[in-house]
Design a protein around this motif. Structure first.
Motif, PDB file in Angstrom:
ATOM      1  N   CYS A 431      60.457  83.175  49.207  1.00  0.00           N
ATOM      2  CA  CYS A 431      60.999  82.921  47.881  1.00  0.00           C
ATOM      3  C   CYS A 431      60.721  84.153  47.026  1.00  0.00           C
ATOM      4  N   LYS A 433      60.134  84.309  43.977  1.00  0.00           N
ATOM      5  CA  LYS A 433      59.073  84.051  43.017  1.00  0.00           C
ATOM      6  C   LYS A 433      57.725  83.780  43.692  1.00  0.00           C
ATOM      7  N   CYS A 434      57.762  82.942  44.731  1.00  0.00           N
ATOM      8  CA  CYS A 434      56.506  82.464  45.321  1.00  0.00           C
ATOM      9  C   CYS A 434      56.048  83.243  46.551  1.00  0.00           C
ATOM     10  N   CYS A 475      63.192  76.807  48.030  1.00  0.00           N
ATOM     11  CA  CYS A 475      61.755  77.041  48.091  1.00  0.00           C
ATOM     12  C   CYS A 475      61.020  75.699  47.919  1.00  0.00           C
ATOM     13  N   CYS A 478      59.067  76.001  44.226  1.00  0.00           N
ATOM     14  CA  CYS A 478      59.730  76.062  42.919  1.00  0.00           C
ATOM     15  C   CYS A 478      61.169  75.562  42.970  1.00  0.00           C
TER      16      CYS A 478
HETATM   17 ZN   LIG Z   1      59.487  79.557  45.016  1.00  0.00          ZN
END
Ligand SMILES: [Zn+2]
Ligand SMILES: [Zn+2]
Length: 803
Positions: A431, A433-434, A475, A478
């Motif tokens: 992901c 973001k993660c 994801c 998120c």
């Molecule tokens: Zn994520």
């Protein structure tokens, strides 16, 4: 059926009965004397079972059958490791999708396995490509990931240009791909690794405690390759840089007369001052590691024109670049001590570099001295001894700030990712973001999709990377846009834990049933080829330790005993597909029966040493089994007290066969059974117990034949009771002593008569003499002669010497 031995009829019949009566299916929950008899996980392709597999499996099965007859509940499971490059390459070769081919291979392989008559529990098979299985392979990956033991890193990896995939170090044999013999290249790729190196010390320190073949223990020890030594930095003034060296011989630091860099060393870039150096480096990096390391090859190298400072005495020593130093060895640079290292010595002589002796022993004017001895010419170290004082040497040098103590391992982290199709997808989601996130356990398995373009693409990516419907996902953390990892995991991961799953094949919601594992594991007997002694055994030991650390099991070594069997060869040559001499057992079983094939294979030599297969050899073994059939059906069986000599023979046979089977010396067992048969064959009648015992001794080797004869001639039980769950015969010591001796009577060294003497009488020469003289024949030879002396060899010979 009685009169003619018809193996296929007998074998089909009993295989069916055994399956129905669950002869080989222990109750895993209730069993009282559990014995886990395991054979190494096969990885068959479409040719399926070959004679080499059968050799290994039958040898393992015999041991299991013996333990079952000794009163244990024996669990002997089978399955197949059908994921991975071996099956995939085969499917590619014949142009079939590996997923389709797997079904065909499995059916064929299991049919073949049924025909060899092993005591398998067919309700508990394991196939690595079954989603119910690889769900847990993926689950293990996630546990590793959560513990920080599965990590992604960029590193130079072995790449096979033909298989178009990366290979683990262990899959590279002499610089070549283990599967296809292509010379392996190095590539820099992002890859998943398991940090097995975190377990290196533990894997090493358990080895002495294992009841394993010694050569296998040595191979494991060497692979882990612990070496203790020091790292020492040599200053290079001209470059304002340092060269770090790892040495296991800090005691020879004062004898260091030059440094050698591998052509790939990062400092080499600063040293390419002349054309000569550049050319040398260019040529060297193109050579394979095997070429560079070849024994007897003349050492080559090039002087860089630059010097380093030896930190022990501040002497300037020249720096060379030479291809006999590999970048993968230590730091890719070595301190050369020609006086005490053969390769450095050769190099020093060729390039006229100084040689300085620092270990007292033999003179070094002709060759290096590599032996033990007192340290000399080394200031503070003088008077200490190599190797006994290594620790002291390290302490002295560390205190002076010359280097620091270090432990190195040959073992590298386990490379897990493969850019192929045929394996369990690695359960990771990326992901933006993660970062890298584990697939939630409830979403396992991440199913391998059926795709048309399954061929490896060679771009450093798996064929799955061309399938957005597979890799596009959300994801789990998120819920944003994310993509799946498209690499699959190494097949060695599939086989690193299969022995645990056999116990719990019906369990769906966890990896295994803890209580059953506790009862049945560690594996009591593991039988397999020594060629897997490094790879598979090491990985499964690592996985077991990891599961113990997770608190899921209460032991950390998976196999109590490991027995390495030998290799089956064909008429003097190793069996291989390229030679076209691979034997499949099917036609021999069809012609002679599985029992003949089993006995023949086991008779070829010591099971630990292997054997040489000849087509012509089976006839003889088949004749032996036929004769047993005829004899058992024709001899008069009685319940009368058995003849003493027969009793002695059968008790002796039981004793020796039991001893040999314990140490898996199967060829000698068969020889002893033949010996008994030859002894008994002329008898008109035989005790029922005697024939019963003989059949039971033969039962692990010829399970069908002996079951048929046992049921028809020996057993009187109303309900079916298999010979294979029957008690192993025991012997009585008292029957082993000879009751009578046959003493040869000689006159002047010539045999004139024989006498039967009771064993208690044979002790006394006078008694033997008296009965000898009482013989009419002897009387006639001694008449009118003067007896000079009498020689008696106890229980054997009495000789009268006359004038
Ligand atoms: Zn994520
Ligand atoms: Zn290859």
């Amino acid at each position: 059926m009685k009169n003619k031995y018809n193996p296929s009829e007998v074998e089909t019949k009993w295989q069916k009965v055994w399956e129905e009566k669950k002869v080989y299916k222990p109750d895993l929950k209730k069993a009282e004397k559990p014995f886990y008899n395991l054979m190494m996980f096969p990885y068959p392709s479409a040719e399926g079972l070959h004679a080499g597999n059968m050799y290994a499996f039958v040898g393992a099965d015999i041991f299991g059958r013996y333990m079952r007859m000794k009163g244990h509940s024996v669990f002997e499971p089978i399955g197949l490791d059908g994921f991975g490059i071996h099956s995939e390459n085969y499917a590619l070769k014949i142009g079939k999708n590996p997923m389709d081919q797997a079904k065909i291979s499995q059916e064929n392989f299991y049919n073949q396995l049924h025909s060899i008559g092993n005591g398998y529990d067919w309700d508990r098979t394991v196939e690595t490509y079954d989603p119910n299985y690889y769900k847990w392979t993926q689950w293990l990956f996630i546990q590793m990931f959560k513990k920080g033991l599965a990590v992604k890193k960029k590193s130079p990896v072995n790449f096979c240009p033909s298989c178009k995939t990366v290979l683990a170090d262990e899959q590279v044999i002499d610089g070549k791909c283990e599967r296809c013999d292509t010379i392996v290249e190095k590539k820099d790729l992002e890859q998943w690794f398991f940090k097995i190196t975190d377990y290196a010390d533990r894997l090493l320190s358990n080895i002495p405690k294992l009841n394993w073949s010694e050569k296998v223990k040595i191979a494991q020890t060497n692979w882990i390759g612990k070496s203790e030594g020091m790292t020492v930095k040599f200053r290079v003034e001209k470059l304002k840089k340092e060269i770090e060296v790892f040495t296991t011989r800090p005691d020879t630091l004062y004898g260091t007369t030059f440094l050698v860099l591998s052509p790939e060393h990062r400092l080499v870039n600063f040293l390419l001052e002349s054309k000569e150096i550049k050319d040398y480096v260019d040529r060297a990096v193109k050579k394979s590691d095997i070429e560079r390391q070849a024994e007897g090859k003349e050492k080559t190298g090039v002087f860089t024109g630059v010097y380093a400072i030896n930190p022990v005495n501040n002497e300037e020593i020249p720096i060379y670049i030479a291809d006999y130093v590999l970048s993968s060895y230590g730091t890719g640079a070595i301190m050369a001590v020609p006086a005490h290292d053969t390769r450095d010595y050769e190099f020093a002589k060729k390039y006229n570099v100084g040689i300085k002796q620092v270990i007292a022993g033999e003179n070094v004017s002709k060759e290096a001295y590599v032996g033990h001895g007192k340290i000399i010419n080394s200031e503070d170290l003088n008077g200490l001894f190599y190797p006994k004082d290594k620790e002291k040497v390290i302490n002295i040098l560390s205190e002076k700030g010359i280097g620091k103590k270090e432990v190195h391992f040959h073992l590298r982290d386990w490379l897990i990712s493969r850019q192929r199709y045929w394996g369990p997808p690695i359960p990771i989601i990326y992901c933006q973001k993660c970062g890298a996130v584990a697939v939630p356990e409830k979403d396992l398995p991440v199913k391998l999709p059926y795709i048309e373009n399954y061929k490896p693409i060679g771009t450093g990516k798996s064929p799955l990377a061309t399938h957005p419907e597979f890799y596009n996902t959300k994801c789990p953390e998120c819920n944003g846009e994310a993509t799946r990892e498209t690499d699959v995991s190494d097949t060695f991961l599939d086989s690193a834990w299969y022995f645990l799953r056999y116990t719990s094949t019906e369990v769906k919601d966890k990896i295994f049933e803890k209580e059953i594992i506790k009862k049945w594991l560690p594996v009591d007997m593991y039988i397999g080829g020594a060629e897997h002694s490094v790879l598979h055994l090491l990985y499964s030991r690592f996985m077991t330790m990891f599961l113990k650390d997770l608190g899921l099991i209460n032991f950390e070594e998976p196999y109590k005993r490991f027995f390495a069997h030998g290799l089956l060869i064909k008429e003097g040559a190793k069996m291989s597909k390229s030679k076209g001499n691979v034997i499949t057992p099917d036609k021999y079983i069809a012609k002679f029966g599985a029992d003949t094939m089993r006995c023949y294979l086991m008779f070829l030599g010591q099971f630990s040493q292997g054997g040489d297969f000849y087509d012509t050899g089976l006839e003889g073994m088949n004749r032996f089994l036929k004769r047993i059939w005829v004899f058992s059906n024709s001899v008069l069986l009685t319940d009368k007290e058995e003849d003493r000599e027969v009793l002695r023979m059968i008790n002796k046979t039981i004793k020796e066969v039991s001893k040999d089977i314990e140490r898996l010396s199967y060829n000698t067992v068969i020889a002893k059974l033949m010996e008994f048969y030859n002894f008994a064959v002329d008898k008109k009648s035989l005790g029922k117990d005697t024939l019963g015992a003989f059949l039971r001794l033969l039962a692990p080797f010829a399970p069908h034949l002996t079951e048929e004869l046992y049921q028809s001639k020996i057993s009187s039980a109303k309900d079916f009771s298999s010979i294979h769950s029957n008690l192993w015969p025991s012997y009585e010591e008292k029957h082993l002593v000879l009751n009578e001796f046959l003493v040869v009577v000689q006159v002047n060294g010539k045999v004139r008569d024989t006498l039967k003497i009771k064993s208690k009488d044979s002790e006394d020469q006078k008694t033997v003499e008296r009965s000898a003289k009482g013989s009419k024949k002897i009387e006639s030879y001694l008449k009118d002669k003067k007896l000079i002396k009498t020689v008696y060899i106890k229980g054997k010979i009495i000789n009268f010497v006359t004038d």
